[in-house]
Motif scaffolding. Sequence first.
Motif, PDB file in Angstrom:
ATOM      1  N   THR A  67       0.842  -1.192   0.000  1.00  0.00           N
ATOM      2  CA  THR A  67       0.000   0.000   0.000  1.00  0.00           C
ATOM      3  C   THR A  67       0.878   1.243   0.000  1.00  0.00           C
ATOM      4  N   MET A  68       0.522   2.188  -0.847  1.00  0.00           N
ATOM      5  CA  MET A  68       1.246   3.448  -0.923  1.00  0.00           C
ATOM      6  C   MET A  68       0.495   4.486  -0.089  1.00  0.00           C
ATOM      7  N   LEU A  69       1.233   5.200   0.741  1.00  0.00           N
ATOM      8  CA  LEU A  69       0.651   6.194   1.630  1.00  0.00           C
ATOM      9  C   LEU A  69       1.017   7.605   1.174  1.00  0.00           C
ATOM     10  N   THR A  70       0.128   8.538   1.453  1.00  0.00           N
ATOM     11  CA  THR A  70       0.476   9.942   1.269  1.00  0.00           C
ATOM     12  C   THR A  70       1.382  10.338   2.425  1.00  0.00           C
ATOM     13  N   THR A  71       1.997  11.511   2.327  1.00  0.00           N
ATOM     14  CA  THR A  71       2.861  11.957   3.417  1.00  0.00           C
ATOM     15  C   THR A  71       2.056  12.163   4.702  1.00  0.00           C
ATOM     16  N   GLN A  72       0.836  12.652   4.588  1.00  0.00           N
ATOM     17  CA  GLN A  72       0.014  12.860   5.788  1.00  0.00           C
ATOM     18  C   GLN A  72      -0.365  11.526   6.416  1.00  0.00           C
ATOM     19  N   GLU A  73      -0.743  10.544   5.602  1.00  0.00           N
ATOM     20  CA  GLU A  73      -1.098   9.229   6.129  1.00  0.00           C
ATOM     21  C   GLU A  73       0.101   8.575   6.815  1.00  0.00           C
ATOM     22  N   ALA A  74       1.282   8.697   6.204  1.00  0.00           N
ATOM     23  CA  ALA A  74       2.492   8.123   6.794  1.00  0.00           C
ATOM     24  C   ALA A  74       2.845   8.823   8.106  1.00  0.00           C
ATOM     25  N   ALA A  75       2.734  10.144   8.125  1.00  0.00           N
ATOM     26  CA  ALA A  75       3.022  10.900   9.348  1.00  0.00           C
ATOM     27  C   ALA A  75       2.050  10.503  10.457  1.00  0.00           C
ATOM     28  N   ASP A  76       0.775  10.364  10.117  1.00  0.00           N
ATOM     29  CA  ASP A  76      -0.224   9.957  11.111  1.00  0.00           C
ATOM     30  C   ASP A  76       0.100   8.570  11.659  1.00  0.00           C
ATOM     31  N   LEU A  77       0.498   7.663  10.789  1.00  0.00           N
ATOM     32  CA  LEU A  77       0.838   6.307  11.216  1.00  0.00           C
ATOM     33  C   LEU A  77       2.026   6.307  12.171  1.00  0.00           C
ATOM     34  N   LEU A  78       3.008   7.155  11.908  1.00  0.00           N
ATOM     35  CA  LEU A  78       4.190   7.243  12.765  1.00  0.00           C
ATOM     36  C   LEU A  78       3.953   8.081  14.014  1.00  0.00           C
TER      37      LEU A  78
END
Length: 157
Positions: A76-87
């Motif tokens: 799955t490819m994440l946007t920068t916001q989705e990745a930041a939220d996950l981290l």
Amino acid sequence: MTATLEHTVLPPEAPDEHLGELARMLTGDDVKPGSLVLVGPDGTPAPLPESLVELLRDVVTALSHGMAITVAPHNTMLTTQEAADLLGISRPTLINLLDSGEVPCERTRGRHRRIRLADIVEYQERSRREGEAALDEMIADGEDSGLYDANTPRRTR
């Protein structure tokens, strides 16, 4: 984010005793690789791989504690916001990690970045290991300096 294989499950509104029992069953000492099976509609048993048993254990335990669960494939490819939220970090902090090469990313349509979920998970694990190593080093330094041997506070000034 590709949503075709992503699935989010919310916890039950009321305590579910069946969920708690399932969590106890999956976390029991007698759960051995290949000991759990999925029975098909025709009664054919299929042993569950250990990775799937671990996933089920984590999902059921989280749900039984009132947490929601999202399952998504690693490609799955994440946007920068989705990745930041996950981290659990800000988007600008994530951008710094991407720019420094700490986390790989792909550029799409010029300025937009996409990050593989697998790379985010790998970064999380690497950060956790580095944090544990730093903490172990701090503890060893404290032990070497006798910090833990002192019974009374020492005057520092």
